[in-house]
Design an enzyme around this catalytic site. Structure first.
Site, short mmCIF file in Angstrom:
data_model
loop_
_atom_site.label_atom_id
_atom_site.label_comp_id
_atom_site.label_asym_id
_atom_site.label_seq_id
_atom_site.Cartn_x
_atom_site.Cartn_y
_atom_site.Cartn_z
N GLY A 41 -3.90 -1.02 -3.68
CA GLY A 41 -4.60 -1.71 -4.75
C GLY A 41 -5.90 -1.03 -5.12
O GLY A 41 -6.38 -0.15 -4.40
N GLY A 87 -0.65 -1.95 -1.15
CA GLY A 87 0.08 -2.50 -2.29
C GLY A 87 1.31 -1.69 -2.66
O GLY A 87 2.27 -2.23 -3.22
#
Length: 356
Positions: A67, A119
């Protein structure tokens, strides 16, 4: 600046293609990318013309480095960010996307080439056909920045053989292709130079047939070869005991693991261990994501997340000042607070709409 979209979405020959398109950032995931991917997947799930989905990353460095933690740092610095903050909303949609991938009704092929962190694991390791290459480097580095494994990471880590997942989580160890397959994060090994041909084959052949044509025997897993001492050390009930066992073990890599572990956020280590043990008993990915969302929102207001990102990413001095500074100072009450339910702001990923 470029006018190219951050996610390239194409439907051709019955194959839905999603390409993460931020190569300079190793395709780091942000909120708008998450929403675009979710919209495409939901549309294709109901489209009889779509046989399968394939996910790749632009550039040579990796599928996805995780992320956008610089944006997360800006939120966390306020000290008051929660479920309604930009990061809280991003995580909600990201975790719901992870749940969607985990229950996707069509083949979901993902090329986990190069770096796949955080992520990126959420976008890949819940899919049905997870392909690694000799360049794959896969990991959950969260405790190194004062965070806790999320995006369904604790679901995967808690279900790895023995205590391999606990070791990976608490030391932020990187997994090779062989390691990822052994730990349950990937399914198939395909050399990187064969990936273009595999992608072409997916347009005309059945997914299982196409993958089988190019898959080779996975390289040996160094992680699996160490399972004896890993299981012996990480089966302890507390992080303190795990560290003590690692320090006392005769295996040289156990001593290295002890050093890696003790450099991480003490709070994150203890919260992570509790999250992993709880995730083992939870019935589904969706239920684990619910737990992870509670923990992530609590972490967003913590000192160590701000300090960890500062030290590793912003200032890059690699000298985080954790608070509390030692494992002994972290109380059971502090750890328990990270698991407090959010009431009306719960993730709600166990609803039938998401499970579909």
């Amino acid at each position: 600046m470029t006018d190219e979209p951050e996610v390239l979405i194409e439907l051709r020959d019955g194959l839905g293609s999603i390409t993460l398109n931020r190569p300079k950032a190793i395709n780091a995931l942000n909120h708008s990318m998450t929403l675009a991917i979710t919209d495409a997947l939901r549309s294709w799930a109901e489209d009889d013309a779509v046989r399968a989905v394939v996910v790749t990353g632009a550039g040579e460095r990796g599928l996805c480095a995780g992320g956008d933690i610089v944006a997360i740092h800006a939120d966390a610095k306020t000290g008051t960010a929660g479920a309604d903050s930009p990061t809280g909303r991003f995580w909600r949609d990201e975790y719901l996307l992870n749940a969607l991938i985990g229950n996707y009704p069509k083949p979901y092929v993902v090329i986990m080439d190069g770096i796949v962190m955080g992520g990126g694991v959420g976008l890949s390791a819940h899919g049905s056909h997870r392909i690694v290459t000799e360049r794959s480097k896969i990991g959950m580095p969260e405790v190194g920045i004062g965070f806790v494994p999320d995006v369904g990471g604790t679901y995967l880590l808690s279900r790895a053989p023995g205590e391999l997942g606990t070791h990976v989580a608490l030391t932020t160890a990187r997994m090779s292709a062989g390691d990822a397959i052994a730990a349950g994060f990937a399914d198939y090994y395909v050399p990187s130079d064969a990936i273009p041909e595999l992608l072409d084959a997916l347009r005309t052949a059945d997914v299982d047939e196409a993958v089988a044509k190019f898959a080779q025997a996975a390289p040996a897993s160094d992680l699996l070869a160490q399972q004896s001492w890993i299981d012996a050390c990480y089966s302890a009930d507390t992080v303190e005991e795990i560290a003590a066992r690692l320090q006392a073990d005769s295996a040289s890599k156990a001593a290295d693991a002890a050093g890696d572990l003790l450099a991480k956020s003490p709070v994150s280590l203890k919260v992570t261990l509790r999250a992993l043990r709880a995730a083992r008993e939870l019935p589904s990915l969706a239920a684990v994501l619910d737990q992870e969302y509670r923990v992530s929102i609590a972490t967003l207001a913590s000192h160590d997340l701000v300090e960890g990102i500062r030290a590793q990413v912003i200032d890059k001095d690699r000298n985080p000042q954790w608070r509390p500074a030692t494992l002994a100072e972290v109380t059971d009450e502090q750890v328990a607070a990270y698991f407090t339910e959010l009431g009306a702001k719960e993730l709600g990923s166990t609803t039938p709409e998401v499970r579909r």
